[in-house]
Each structure stands twice: as structure tokens, then as C-alpha cells.
Design an enzyme around this catalytic site. Sequence first.
Site, PDB file in Angstrom:
ATOM      1  N   LYS A 111      84.876 -78.493 -43.614  1.00 51.33           N
ATOM      2  CA  LYS A 111      84.955 -77.238 -42.860  1.00 51.33           C
ATOM      3  C   LYS A 111      84.335 -77.376 -41.474  1.00 51.33           C
ATOM      4  CE  LYS A 111      85.812 -73.809 -46.377  1.00 51.33           C
ATOM      5  NZ  LYS A 111      87.267 -73.962 -46.416  1.00 51.33           N
ATOM      6  N   LYS A 192      94.540 -79.774 -50.311  1.00 52.87           N
ATOM      7  CA  LYS A 192      94.633 -78.720 -51.322  1.00 52.87           C
ATOM      8  C   LYS A 192      95.239 -77.452 -50.742  1.00 52.87           C
ATOM      9  CE  LYS A 192      90.237 -76.262 -51.354  1.00 52.87           C
ATOM     10  NZ  LYS A 192      90.200 -74.938 -51.912  1.00 52.87           N
ATOM     11  N   LYS A 195      93.392 -70.845 -48.822  1.00 49.29           N
ATOM     12  CA  LYS A 195      93.571 -69.505 -48.241  1.00 49.29           C
ATOM     13  C   LYS A 195      93.668 -69.556 -46.731  1.00 49.29           C
ATOM     14  CE  LYS A 195      90.187 -67.461 -50.872  1.00 49.29           C
ATOM     15  NZ  LYS A 195      88.932 -67.932 -50.317  1.00 49.29           N
TER      16      LYS A 195
HETATM   17  P1  ATP Z   1      89.246 -71.447 -48.038  1.00 46.17           P
HETATM   18  O1  ATP Z   1      90.491 -71.904 -47.404  1.00 46.17           O
HETATM   19  O2  ATP Z   1      88.611 -70.276 -47.407  1.00 46.17           O
HETATM   20  O3  ATP Z   1      88.283 -72.553 -48.334  1.00 46.17           O
HETATM   21  P2  ATP Z   1      90.298 -71.584 -50.701  1.00 46.17           P
HETATM   22  O4  ATP Z   1      91.642 -71.043 -50.946  1.00 46.17           O
HETATM   23  O5  ATP Z   1      90.135 -73.038 -50.614  1.00 46.17           O
HETATM   24  O6  ATP Z   1      89.670 -70.876 -49.448  1.00 46.17           O
HETATM   25  P3  ATP Z   1      87.964 -70.831 -52.190  1.00 46.17           P
HETATM   26  O7  ATP Z   1      87.509 -69.471 -51.830  1.00 46.17           O
HETATM   27  O8  ATP Z   1      87.211 -71.998 -51.644  1.00 46.17           O
HETATM   28  O9  ATP Z   1      89.492 -70.982 -51.879  1.00 46.17           O
HETATM   29  O10 ATP Z   1      88.015 -70.972 -53.754  1.00 46.17           O
HETATM   30  C1  ATP Z   1      88.072 -69.935 -54.695  1.00 46.17           C
HETATM   31  C2  ATP Z   1      88.294 -70.511 -56.082  1.00 46.17           C
HETATM   32  O11 ATP Z   1      89.625 -70.979 -56.186  1.00 46.17           O
HETATM   33  C3  ATP Z   1      87.394 -71.709 -56.408  1.00 46.17           C
HETATM   34  O12 ATP Z   1      87.030 -71.678 -57.772  1.00 46.17           O
HETATM   35  C4  ATP Z   1      88.278 -72.872 -56.112  1.00 46.17           C
HETATM   36  O13 ATP Z   1      87.911 -74.012 -56.839  1.00 46.17           O
HETATM   37  C5  ATP Z   1      89.638 -72.350 -56.533  1.00 46.17           C
HETATM   38  N1  ATP Z   1      90.689 -72.981 -55.744  1.00 46.17           N
HETATM   39  C6  ATP Z   1      90.881 -72.864 -54.422  1.00 46.17           C
HETATM   40  N2  ATP Z   1      91.948 -73.558 -54.023  1.00 46.17           N
HETATM   41  C7  ATP Z   1      92.428 -74.157 -55.135  1.00 46.17           C
HETATM   42  C8  ATP Z   1      93.516 -75.034 -55.378  1.00 46.17           C
HETATM   43  N3  ATP Z   1      94.301 -75.418 -54.403  1.00 46.17           N
HETATM   44  N4  ATP Z   1      93.734 -75.448 -56.630  1.00 46.17           N
HETATM   45  C9  ATP Z   1      92.936 -75.035 -57.639  1.00 46.17           C
HETATM   46  N5  ATP Z   1      91.900 -74.216 -57.479  1.00 46.17           N
HETATM   47  C10 ATP Z   1      91.622 -73.781 -56.251  1.00 46.17           C
END
Ligand code: ATP
Length: 324
Positions: A111, A192, A195
Site C-alpha cells: 500500500k 488479488k 476494492k
Molecule cells: P483494499 O483494496 O482497500 O485493500 P480489499 O478488497 O483488498 O480492500 P480488505 O478490506 O483488505 O479488502 O479485506 C476485507 C476482507 O476480505 C479480508 O478478510 C480479506 O482477506 C478478504 N479479501 C479481500 N480481497 C480478497 C480476495 N481477492 N480474495 C479473497 N478474500 C479477499
Amino acid sequence: MKRVFSAVRPSGELQLGNYLGAISQWVEMQDGYDCIFSVVDYHAITTEYDPKIFPQKIKDHLLFYLAAGIDPKKCTLFIQSQNPNHTELAWLLSTVTTVSELKRMTQFKDKSKKEKIISAGLFNYPVLMAADILLYQTDVVPVGEDQKQHVEIAADIAKRFNYHFGEVFKIPEVKLVKERARIMSLTNPMKKMSKSGEDKARINLSDPDDIIIKKIKSAVTDSGKKIEYSQDKPAIANLLRIYSACSSESIEQIVAKFKGKGYADFKNSLVEVIIKKIGPIRDKKIVLEKDEELYKKIIFEGLEKAELISRETLEKAKRAAGLL
Ligand code: ATP
Ligand code: LTN
């Protein structure tokens, strides 16, 4: 009953990976565990965000939890920043956390490459997350694969605090759903699904059917024509994992079903299983949104419960550390 704590930061639009990797697990666990789920808004402000739309984002996240099947009669649901015990414990924990262990966190490394300003808040993110978990004497933390390191550092911080000041915290364990734990981006299967970042790389829980169709149709695939699960075909392997998680069919069953068929057939069917899985959640959320009082009532009642449980742990920690 064992205690579960988990949370998502309201940093963007909830996406399919959040649902399959985290929230769907929460729904399954709510009958067998004492569950506490939060919208961790203090974590979301560690990276760039828009304060004008932030209250709506927080609300959207909580309503999606409900729409996905989280039942406030069975679980405690609250907004992190409304419970000041989190930031207070985070300060205490930061004094037993080392700069070098925080520097090792892969989320911080990733990040901080993307942010214009690298805040101390982003660096200290895992300490606040440890406070979230430890305040509730949590046994199990259900998260996606990418958060495993953060739960492990929370356990290390707890052990260290207990070692120095006496037994205060329970040592939490991470719970991952292996096969579905990591959903990758639709435009780059080495990254991955997330969001933040480009919209076409993810399926949002709020996406209407026509957008889901469009995004899956343009999702990258690998060279060749066969639908097979192999490490050197990361794009199709990712789509197979999504298919499996949405349909509850095993990867082997899906591969057998599409033997001799091409990507177009597979993608058409994939669209169907995705819409079947998340379409009802999107529609339910739209209904819940209309009831203004529901949101207020749920977060008020959840906060009362969360505050009470966490206050007990915070006082114990302060007493142990010689502050009371
Ligand atoms: P950001 O882009 O803000 O980092 P994010 O979509 O990666 O957001 P997080 O808020 O970091 O999501 O994660 C929320 C939950 O969803 C966590 O438990 C994380 O492990 C899970 N998660 C996020 N992205 C994935 C993914 N691509 N596959 C499986 N689990 C996920
Ligand atoms: N860092 C987590 C969100 C989070 C969390 C938590 C998850 C903050 N505090 C406590 C589980 C337990 C993420 O999903 N990015």
C-alpha cells in the site's frame, strides 16, 4: 462458545473476493460461535479517501453484511470508530510492538507504494487491528489469505504483552477457507481482486447483472482453449475458483463439465453462477437501505454490546500495565 471477531474496512465497493474470502465464512460461523463483526472505518482512513461520501460507504458495508445473511440477533455488529476502546488499547499495544516487525508487513509494503503520502496511521495499521481482535478475547479470526500475516502479528503482540504484564489476552487463531481464500483480479490474475483500483478488475456486490456479464466476458484468459486447472494458467484457474466458490461444485466437477467446451461456454455459465450467488444480496441491500431506522438501531445496539465486552479487557490490560 468460542468467540469470533472479523471486520472489513470501508475503503471502496465491497467486491466478490470480500464476500467469498470473508463475509460468506462469517455467515456460516454465526450459529456455532459468538460472533462480533465490525466496519473498521479507522482502518479505511489510513489510505486516501473522500470524507464527503465516507458515511455512506460505512453504512453500505454494514447493510451488505446484513444482506449477505449476518443476523444482528445472533451477532454483535458495530462501527469501529464509535467504540473508543479500540484506539486506547492500540496505544498500549504499540508500546510492545517493534518498528522492525511492522516494516515486514506485506500490506504496508504494497500500500505504501501506491499512496502519495505514507502516513504513520498506515504503518500502525496492524496495531489497531491487533486491538480490534484482542479486546474481545477472540479465539478465531476468519479472513482471506492476505490478512493472515496481520492476525499472526496480533497473536505475537498478545503473547508479548502477556509475557511482560501477566495473562490478559487470549491468543487468536486465523481461519482461512483454503480453496476460495484468494480471488484474483479479472484483468491481472497475479494481483488479488481488491476494492480499490480499477473497477473492471473486480465484481462489486452492487454490480447489476449487465455489468457482471460485461466484466466476465472481458476477463483475461490464458493461451489455449481448454478449461483446466493448472498453475501455468492462472487466469482460468482463478475463474474456476470463482465458479467453484459460487456454485459449491468442486474444481474437478467443473473441469469435467466443460470438457471439450471453450471459454465462451464456460464464461456464460460462470456469469450465471455468480449472479445466482450475489444477485439476491445486491437486491436485498437495496430493500434494507430504504429503512433508515434499521441501520441506526443495529449500530446503536451493537455498540452497547461491543463497548461492554471491550471495556472489561481494556481495564484488565491497563491494570496489568500499571495504569490503574
Ligand atoms: P483494499 O483494496 O482497500 O485493500 P480489499 O478488497 O483488498 O480492500 P480488505 O478490506 O483488505 O479488502 O479485506 C476485507 C476482507 O476480505 C479480508 O478478510 C480479506 O482477506 C478478504 N479479501 C479481500 N480481497 C480478497 C480476495 N481477492 N480474495 C479473497 N478474500 C479477499
Ligand atoms: N485489515 C483487515 C480489516 C480488519 C480486520 C480487523 C479483520 C481490521 N481489523 C480485525 C479481522 C479482524 C482487512 O480486511 N483489510
